[in-house]
Design a protein around this motif. Structure first.
Motif, PDB file in Angstrom:
ATOM      1  N   SER A  48      -3.990   2.461  -6.877  1.00 28.14           N
ATOM      2  CA  SER A  48      -2.677   2.496  -7.145  1.00 28.14           C
ATOM      3  C   SER A  48      -1.884   3.537  -6.276  1.00 28.14           C
ATOM      4  CB  SER A  48      -2.403   2.959  -8.586  1.00 28.14           C
ATOM      5  OG  SER A  48      -2.685   1.877  -9.491  1.00 28.14           O
ATOM      6  N   HIS A  49      -2.675   4.217  -5.425  1.00 22.32           N
ATOM      7  CA  HIS A  49      -1.859   5.104  -4.540  1.00 22.32           C
ATOM      8  C   HIS A  49      -2.394   5.138  -3.126  1.00 22.32           C
ATOM      9  CE1 HIS A  49       0.769   8.588  -3.922  1.00 22.32           C
ATOM     10  NE2 HIS A  49       0.300   8.613  -2.949  1.00 22.32           N
ATOM     11  N   THR A  50      -1.981   4.384  -2.469  1.00 20.72           N
ATOM     12  CA  THR A  50      -2.705   4.185  -0.789  1.00 20.72           C
ATOM     13  C   THR A  50      -1.480   3.779   0.059  1.00 20.72           C
ATOM     14  OG1 THR A  50      -4.296   2.927   0.448  1.00 20.72           O
ATOM     15  CG2 THR A  50      -3.417   1.499  -1.374  1.00 20.72           C
ATOM     16  N   HIS A  51      -1.646   4.305   1.264  1.00 17.14           N
ATOM     17  CA  HIS A  51      -0.580   4.172   2.132  1.00 17.14           C
ATOM     18  C   HIS A  51      -1.192   3.661   3.387  1.00 17.14           C
ATOM     19  CE1 HIS A  51       1.682   6.984  -0.388  1.00 17.14           C
ATOM     20  NE2 HIS A  51       0.790   7.615  -0.248  1.00 17.14           N
ATOM     21  N   PRO A  52      -1.779   2.320   3.532  1.00 16.86           N
ATOM     22  CA  PRO A  52      -2.362   1.850   4.583  1.00 16.86           C
ATOM     23  C   PRO A  52      -1.058   1.518   5.897  1.00 16.86           C
ATOM     24  CG  PRO A  52      -1.969  -0.024   3.280  1.00 16.86           C
ATOM     25  CD  PRO A  52      -1.390   1.224   2.327  1.00 16.86           C
ATOM     26  N   THR A 268      -6.362   6.837  -4.030  1.00 14.01           N
ATOM     27  CA  THR A 268      -6.984   7.652  -3.207  1.00 14.01           C
ATOM     28  C   THR A 268      -5.955   8.463  -2.020  1.00 14.01           C
ATOM     29  OG1 THR A 268      -6.968   5.546  -1.640  1.00 14.01           O
ATOM     30  CG2 THR A 268      -8.816   6.141  -3.352  1.00 14.01           C
ATOM     31  N   ASP A 269      -4.798   8.244  -2.118  1.00 17.66           N
ATOM     32  CA  ASP A 269      -3.877   8.673  -1.038  1.00 17.66           C
ATOM     33  C   ASP A 269      -4.103   8.696   0.488  1.00 17.66           C
ATOM     34  OD1 ASP A 269      -1.278   9.772  -0.649  1.00 17.66           O
ATOM     35  OD2 ASP A 269      -1.981  11.900  -1.163  1.00 17.66           O
ATOM     36  N   SER A 270      -5.741   8.962   0.845  1.00 15.92           N
ATOM     37  CA  SER A 270      -5.862   9.453   2.154  1.00 15.92           C
ATOM     38  C   SER A 270      -6.926   8.554   2.971  1.00 15.92           C
ATOM     39  CB  SER A 270      -6.283  10.937   2.154  1.00 15.92           C
ATOM     40  OG  SER A 270      -7.550  10.724   1.519  1.00 15.92           O
TER      41      SER A 270
END
Ligand SMILES: [Zn+2]
Length: 346
Positions: A48-52, A268-270
């Motif tokens: 729910s928190h990822t910036h690909p 995961t964010d990172s």
């Protein structure tokens, strides 16, 4: 090939025998269906928190990196992502490519002038923030606001955050808010945002209010915990005290949030992408029941994002494991099969 899966479906553990009728699960046998996997079934993992889509903060959106990042998610059993902030406008295939996860996103981040990573996101004055956020939410259903950034920065004031939430909700959208300082968390919760991202230094006194209003918390715990040891070695500074203090308090905050009835989302964010199982294990490491940690990265997150679980008529996603992953969360590293939109993708 028509996919069939069977076994014990979480969260209930009830036995199911499901056939993919296109992108819908059905219990009606479909002639010619092939049993591709049997075991313990989840409706897919959710990050729910990822910036690909970019290697480093500030880099522009790169379609090849984006595609590679999303493949890593699928390999990890992720069938759905939420991107609260992207390095640029995504290509048309984002969220629609048959081999890559379903996706919801907030477009590029929205921040105050002088805050957030150079080169990423859009900047707005307080007067512009509600209009910009509503326009974004009208396009994609979500807007992402950076409520606070560095130590000593001014957070988005509560009245501005309230105007943002009213404007976004008026167009049927939802607001995700980055907050790592108490003032940003105060403003976000008072405004009734839809999710607080990170939530470092969030006042635990807000948790009952969040539960009552359906404000989710995405702690992105593993990314902070993984840099905590190195941060402790740094020279004393306000920044160090902020980070170490916030990260040390974070696990207890997550437990208190779950006990208060706040929806917890695994994110995961990172980089590298595909680390959802580490985040689920980090959530369990706080003291959350494995069942609840798994919910945050699967069925509860899907429900929060509007998708049902492993029931007839639901979108045909599933991840199959040999054993009950709740008894051993390292099982998450070894999916037997990943089904996405009714087709086996792994
Ligand atoms: Zn983020």
């Amino acid at each position: 090939m028509i996919v069939r899966v069977r076994g014990r479906a979480l969260p209930d553990g009830e036995y199911v025998d499901l056939y993919a009728d296109g992108d819908r699960w059905t219990t009606d046998p479909v002639p010619g269906a092939e049993l591709v996997a049997e075991g313990w079934l989840l409706p897919g993992l959710v990050d729910s928190h990822t910036h690909p889509g970019a290697e480093a903060p500030g880099d522009p959106m790169d379609e090849e990196i984006l595609r590679a990042d999303l493949h890593r998610h699928v390999d990890a059993g992720v069938t759905m992502i939420r991107s609260p902030g992207l390095p640029g406008e995504p290509p048309e295939w984002f969220g629609a490519d048959p081999e890559l996860p379903r996706a919801v996103h907030a477009g590029p981040w929205i921040a105050q002038h002088g805050q957030f990573f150079d080169g990423w996101g859009r900047r707005a004055t307080h007067a512009e923030l509600p209009v910009l956020a509503a326009a974004q939410a009208l396009r994609t259903g979500w807007a992402k606001i950076i409520a606070d950034w560095s130590v000593g920065d001014e957070a988005v004031p509560p009245d501005v955050m309230t105007a943002v939430v009213e404007a976004v909700h008026a167009v049927g959208g939802r607001v995700a808010v980055h907050s790592q300082h108490a003032a940003g968390g105060d403003a976000a919760v008072a405004a009734g945002v839809d999710s607080v991202e990170h939530g470092m230094w969030l006042d635990a006194g807000h948790l009952p209010d969040m539960a009552a209003r359906g404000t989710a918390l995405t702690p992105t715990l593993s990314v902070f915990q993984s840099s905590l040891a190195a941060a402790r070695e740094r020279e004393n500074s306000p920044r160090k005290r902020w980070f170490v203090g916030g990260a040390e308090a974070h696990p207890a905050l997550v437990v208190a949030a779950a006990e208060a009835g706040v929806t917890i989302l695994a994110g995961t964010d990172s980089r590298p992408h595909g680390g959802i199982s580490a985040e689920i294990r980090a959530l369990a490491g706080t003291g959350l029941r494995p069942h609840d940690a798994l919910a945050a990265g699967s069925w509860a997150a899907r429900e929060y994002l509007g998708l049902p679980g492993l029931v007839p008529g639901a979108p045909a996603d599933a991840v199959v494991y040999a054993e009950d992953p709740r008894t051993d969360l390292t099982q998450l590293e070894h999916p037997v099969a990943v089904i996405l939109r009714g087709a086996r993708v792994r």
